[in-house]
Every structure is written in structure tokens, then in C-alpha cells.
Write a protein that holds these residues in place. Sequence first.
Motif, PDB file in Angstrom:
ATOM      1  N   SER A  33       0.821  -1.213   0.000  1.00  0.00           N
ATOM      2  CA  SER A  33       0.000   0.000   0.000  1.00  0.00           C
ATOM      3  C   SER A  33       0.853   1.260   0.000  1.00  0.00           C
ATOM      4  O   SER A  33       0.324   2.355  -0.038  1.00  0.00           O
ATOM      5  CB  SER A  33      -0.914   0.003   1.228  1.00  0.00           C
ATOM      6  N   SER A  34       2.176   1.110   0.072  1.00  0.00           N
ATOM      7  CA  SER A  34       3.061   2.268   0.057  1.00  0.00           C
ATOM      8  C   SER A  34       4.310   1.931  -0.756  1.00  0.00           C
ATOM      9  O   SER A  34       4.580   0.771  -1.044  1.00  0.00           O
ATOM     10  CB  SER A  34       3.457   2.656   1.486  1.00  0.00           C
ATOM     11  N   THR A  35       5.037   2.977  -1.131  1.00  0.00           N
ATOM     12  CA  THR A  35       6.278   2.751  -1.866  1.00  0.00           C
ATOM     13  C   THR A  35       7.353   2.291  -0.897  1.00  0.00           C
ATOM     14  O   THR A  35       7.475   2.825   0.200  1.00  0.00           O
ATOM     15  CB  THR A  35       6.719   4.038  -2.567  1.00  0.00           C
ATOM     16  N   ALA A  36       8.133   1.305  -1.285  1.00  0.00           N
ATOM     17  CA  ALA A  36       9.171   0.783  -0.392  1.00  0.00           C
ATOM     18  C   ALA A  36      10.099  -0.138  -1.155  1.00  0.00           C
ATOM     19  O   ALA A  36       9.816  -0.540  -2.283  1.00  0.00           O
ATOM     20  CB  ALA A  36       8.529   0.040   0.776  1.00  0.00           C
ATOM     21  N   MET A  37      11.230  -0.446  -0.543  1.00  0.00           N
ATOM     22  CA  MET A  37      12.184  -1.416  -1.058  1.00  0.00           C
ATOM     23  C   MET A  37      11.935  -2.741  -0.342  1.00  0.00           C
ATOM     24  O   MET A  37      11.842  -2.789   0.881  1.00  0.00           O
ATOM     25  CB  MET A  37      13.619  -0.950  -0.798  1.00  0.00           C
ATOM     26  N   VAL A  80      16.761 -11.757  -4.040  1.00  0.00           N
ATOM     27  CA  VAL A  80      15.709 -10.961  -4.682  1.00  0.00           C
ATOM     28  C   VAL A  80      15.598  -9.629  -3.962  1.00  0.00           C
ATOM     29  O   VAL A  80      15.497  -9.581  -2.732  1.00  0.00           O
ATOM     30  CB  VAL A  80      14.347 -11.689  -4.648  1.00  0.00           C
ATOM     31  N   LYS A  81      15.579  -8.554  -4.755  1.00  0.00           N
ATOM     32  CA  LYS A  81      15.436  -7.216  -4.190  1.00  0.00           C
ATOM     33  C   LYS A  81      14.804  -6.315  -5.248  1.00  0.00           C
ATOM     34  O   LYS A  81      15.287  -6.254  -6.379  1.00  0.00           O
ATOM     35  CB  LYS A  81      16.811  -6.673  -3.778  1.00  0.00           C
ATOM     36  N   PHE A  82      13.712  -5.640  -4.908  1.00  0.00           N
ATOM     37  CA  PHE A  82      13.105  -4.708  -5.855  1.00  0.00           C
ATOM     38  C   PHE A  82      12.316  -3.644  -5.098  1.00  0.00           C
ATOM     39  O   PHE A  82      12.008  -3.784  -3.917  1.00  0.00           O
ATOM     40  CB  PHE A  82      12.203  -5.418  -6.875  1.00  0.00           C
ATOM     41  N   SER A  83      12.002  -2.560  -5.816  1.00  0.00           N
ATOM     42  CA  SER A  83      11.246  -1.451  -5.222  1.00  0.00           C
ATOM     43  C   SER A  83       9.836  -1.420  -5.793  1.00  0.00           C
ATOM     44  O   SER A  83       9.629  -1.659  -6.989  1.00  0.00           O
ATOM     45  CB  SER A  83      11.937  -0.109  -5.497  1.00  0.00           C
ATOM     46  N   ASP A  97      -0.137   0.047  -3.979  1.00  0.00           N
ATOM     47  CA  ASP A  97      -1.206  -0.888  -4.367  1.00  0.00           C
ATOM     48  C   ASP A  97      -0.939  -1.536  -5.729  1.00  0.00           C
ATOM     49  O   ASP A  97      -1.874  -1.843  -6.467  1.00  0.00           O
ATOM     50  CB  ASP A  97      -2.569  -0.189  -4.359  1.00  0.00           C
ATOM     51  N   THR A  98       0.320  -1.703  -6.060  1.00  0.00           N
ATOM     52  CA  THR A  98       0.664  -2.407  -7.296  1.00  0.00           C
ATOM     53  C   THR A  98       1.336  -3.725  -6.942  1.00  0.00           C
ATOM     54  O   THR A  98       1.893  -3.891  -5.862  1.00  0.00           O
ATOM     55  CB  THR A  98       1.612  -1.570  -8.178  1.00  0.00           C
ATOM     56  N   TYR A  99       1.297  -4.640  -7.889  1.00  0.00           N
ATOM     57  CA  TYR A  99       1.840  -5.989  -7.695  1.00  0.00           C
ATOM     58  C   TYR A  99       3.181  -6.093  -8.402  1.00  0.00           C
ATOM     59  O   TYR A  99       3.332  -5.660  -9.536  1.00  0.00           O
ATOM     60  CB  TYR A  99       0.847  -7.003  -8.271  1.00  0.00           C
ATOM     61  N   MET A 100       4.189  -6.632  -7.696  1.00  0.00           N
ATOM     62  CA  MET A 100       5.527  -6.767  -8.272  1.00  0.00           C
ATOM     63  C   MET A 100       6.005  -8.209  -8.096  1.00  0.00           C
ATOM     64  O   MET A 100       5.616  -8.896  -7.152  1.00  0.00           O
ATOM     65  CB  MET A 100       6.510  -5.826  -7.569  1.00  0.00           C
ATOM     66  N   GLN A 101       6.840  -8.637  -9.037  1.00  0.00           N
ATOM     67  CA  GLN A 101       7.379  -9.991  -8.979  1.00  0.00           C
ATOM     68  C   GLN A 101       8.853  -9.933  -9.358  1.00  0.00           C
ATOM     69  O   GLN A 101       9.235  -9.267 -10.305  1.00  0.00           O
ATOM     70  CB  GLN A 101       6.620 -10.911  -9.924  1.00  0.00           C
ATOM     71  N   GLY A 102       9.680 -10.600  -8.551  1.00  0.00           N
ATOM     72  CA  GLY A 102      11.104 -10.644  -8.842  1.00  0.00           C
ATOM     73  C   GLY A 102      11.651 -12.020  -8.552  1.00  0.00           C
ATOM     74  O   GLY A 102      11.089 -12.771  -7.752  1.00  0.00           O
ATOM     75  N   ALA A 103      12.737 -12.385  -9.236  1.00  0.00           N
ATOM     76  CA  ALA A 103      13.318 -13.710  -9.053  1.00  0.00           C
ATOM     77  C   ALA A 103      14.829 -13.602  -9.074  1.00  0.00           C
ATOM     78  O   ALA A 103      15.405 -12.638  -9.584  1.00  0.00           O
ATOM     79  CB  ALA A 103      12.832 -14.670 -10.139  1.00  0.00           C
TER      80      ALA A 103
END
Length: 509
Positions: free
Chosen positions: A437-441, A456-459, A464-470
Motif C-alpha cells: 500500500s506504500s512505496t518501499a524497497m 531478490v530485491k526490488f522497489s 497498491d501495485t503488484y511486483m514480482q522478482g526472481a
Amino acid sequence: MSTYFAILTQVGEAKLANAIALGQTLKLKKMGVGDGNGVLPIPDRAQKALVHEVRRADLNQLAIDPANASQIIVEQVLPEDVGGWWLREIGIYDEAGDLCAVANCPPSYKPLMVEGSGRTQVVRVVLIVASTAAIELKIDPSVVLATRKYADDKAAEAVMAHEAKANPHPQYLSKIDGDAKIAAAIAALVDSSPETLNTLAELADALGRDPQFATTITKALALKAPLDSPDFTGAPRAPTIPHGDSSVRVVNARALVEATQGRAGVQGLAGANTIASPANKFTVSALAVTMRNPTTGQTITKYATGALTADVSVVGANGRDQVAVIAGTASVHLYFIFNPATGITALLWSVSADAPTLPAGFSFFAYATTIRYEGANVITPMLVRGAKVFYANDSSATRVLSGGAVTSPTSPVDCSQYVPANAARAILHCELQLSSSSTAMFLLSIVVLGMQFAPVKFSIATPDTYMQGAGTVEIPLDSDRRFNYAITAGAKGGAYIAVMGYIVPNGDC
């Protein structure tokens, strides 16, 4: 109407009513006294201050009248070192400093010692209230004086409470209780002893009824080699130290042979089995294989072995080293073996990670790799590249964590099903699927024995957006082949971790 009386002010009435309605308390804290500017004042509900206040200090007592449960007793002690003024009016203030009650009293002069006379004086006000439960009966004992009566009452209460206890002095043990406790301790000591060693006779028998037992033991110990410069006889043995160990540990014959004549090892190993489905065969080749005879310590190196296939369903060279079908196990070990009489190099399956049973005629071997075995002559599809072994199927088939919570796990993640005991490191594929719900690392950390890895590390730049990292990471595991993980707090989603493979020492490490 009485000449001298006490009443709640309009402010006090309102605060008391509000406290009753909300189930809270009105906290009375201070009492002020004044001289009324020389005139006896009449308490007024509309008052917000005394006519002429000369002193204000914390209350010394705030309690319910024991003779009337609807009355509150408010007291303040005027010590000897205050005075030099008349006392005609009294005000009671709450912790916010608002005047909640006001009273008048017969004029009384409070002298100072410098005037030739001094005294300690108690000012008491009795208030009738709608609910004593709505008044917080609390004072600060560190900043007030206590009246003699208050101290006597408290002392009497403490003595009565002490005398009312069934056992007011538990630190002292009565004779009856003492005898019982000693008897119980002796019984417990006997009961905790083995059945055959709970009498003096049985203890004597256990010591061989040797009256010189201490001397006998001392003589027996004298036959043992001392820690300082021991002289060994017979054929003493010592464990084989790891290759490259430069410590002062004892070196046995095997380690000496390996150090002087070379160690077994494999370079440029490559191999695979059927990827379409598990099979009983596995094919490998190597650029160079140094095989060793464990009996003589002699080594021999073969270059460009070409493709060799080992079948776990058969016995002997290019098969398994035991007659019985290998029972279900997590892994089997593959070796290069050599027959010096025929010059044949072959492969051999074994459940042993360091001591295979060689077929007749074969006397040299070198460890190649470890492959996951599913039982019933079925080998999991895998790829081998040097010291690294990879699962050839989809990573979800070897998943050890599915949807791991953002909070740290309560127990470690177990990889023992997919990582053999002789693996130096595990190769993990890590995926993080989060929304916030907020911007963050956000970070997925793999933790082993206090060491932290971050595959895995991403911002998340838009709330309220969905992120995926591998990411992929090579890590050691603990002695039970486990790891812990942690995800940065403040997000929803989870982690997915699969074992891609592992690394086994075979000469390419």
C-alpha cells in the motif's frame, strides 16, 4: 444554611458527570488555600479561582469517608515553614488545574516560627459526590506529608493483614515440616537410584568389594598413554584429515599417501539422463579422471573418457555395486572405476559417498557426482556440469517453499529431500511476489547459521501495485540441510523457493 460549607463548582460538576458517563475518573491533585482578602468568602458554584490564594500544593490524602461511602475526604498538611497569613477559603484542583470544589472555613491564622510560634496544620474538606467510584483515589506519596492518623491507620492495616495470613513466615521451617522434608529427600535419593545400586551392599558389589578401589583405578590409569608426549604401541589409528588441512593434527598413512602420490579427482565432468521421464541410466564424460587405489595409494589418470553409461538396474561395472536392488533413498553416488589388467574405465553406482564396493578386477576409483534416486531403479532427470548438479525438470517439482509468509517463518525450510548430505552448497531459485500500500524497497533474505544472502530485491514505486522478482543463489545449508528466510515487512504476498540443484566436491570445486 450553614456558614461554613464545601460545594462542587460548575466545572467540577461537569467533569464529574462526564467521568461517570464515560466510565472514567476525575483526578483531583492539588489543594489551594487563601485569606479571602480579609473577608470570609461565600463558596460560589460559578467560581473558577479563590478570592486570594496564598498557597497551592499536592494533596496529602484523598479517600472515601469510612463513616459515609458517599463522601470524599480531602486533606492537605501545612508544614511549619509556611504561613504568615489567614486561612478563610479552600479550593480543590484537578490535574488540569481547574477549580473543581470550593469551601470556606472559620478564620485561622497560620503563624511562622519567626513570629514566635509555629505549628503543623491539617486542612480537611469533606465533599458529598454522586459517585465516589468516579473519583480517582490516588496521591503521590513521594511529594506529600502524612498525618499521624494516616500513618497509624496504614500501620494498623499492614499488621492486621500480616496476622491474617495462614503462614506469615514461610521462610522459617517448623520441626515437623523439616523432618518431613528430610525424609522425603532421602526417599527421593533412594528412589532415583538404579534398582541394583540403591543399597550400600549393591554399591560395594559394583566396586568389586575392593577395599583398595582407589589404588586399583590409579594403577589402571597409569597404564594409559599420557596426553603429554605419549608412546603408542600396537597399531594405533587416526582419522584421515581433509585435503589441504595445514593444522598440527596427526597424519595417518592414507593422508600421507594422498599427499605424496596424489588424490582422486574429476575435471570437466558433464552428464545427463532422459529428461522426458525418470530412467535407470545416466551418461557422463570427463576431460580427465584421476583414480586412486585405496590399498596401495597409487593413482592413474585417464583423459577424454568419452561417454560412459551407468545402469542402476544391473550389477557390476557400469551398474551398481550391490546385488540387491537399491532401496528407496534420496541419492546414489556415481564413481569412475578402472581395471588395470584390462585397461577398462567404467562407471559404478553406490549408496556409499566415499567407499564403493569395487567389482572384481577393478582396483582404482574416483568419486564423480551424486544423483537423486527415487527407488525402484528410477533416477530423477538431472544435468551434471563439473561439480554442479541441476534438476532437469520444472523448478516447481523441487519447490521447498510455496507462498512463504512475509513474516519470518517459525521453523527452518527443509531441503534434505532434494540436496544430498555430501553437497557443499545448494542452488536455489527464489521468487518474490508482493504488493504494498506504500512505496518501499523489498528484500527476500536467505539466512543460514547467521549468514544472510539476498537473491531478490526490488522497489514498489506505485502504491497498491503488484511486483514480482526472481533470483538464483548458491548457499551452504546447516547440518540438517535447512535454511531460514525473511521478507521485508509491510507487504502482502509471499516467497517461492525451489532447489535448482547442488554442488558436490569432485575435483572441479
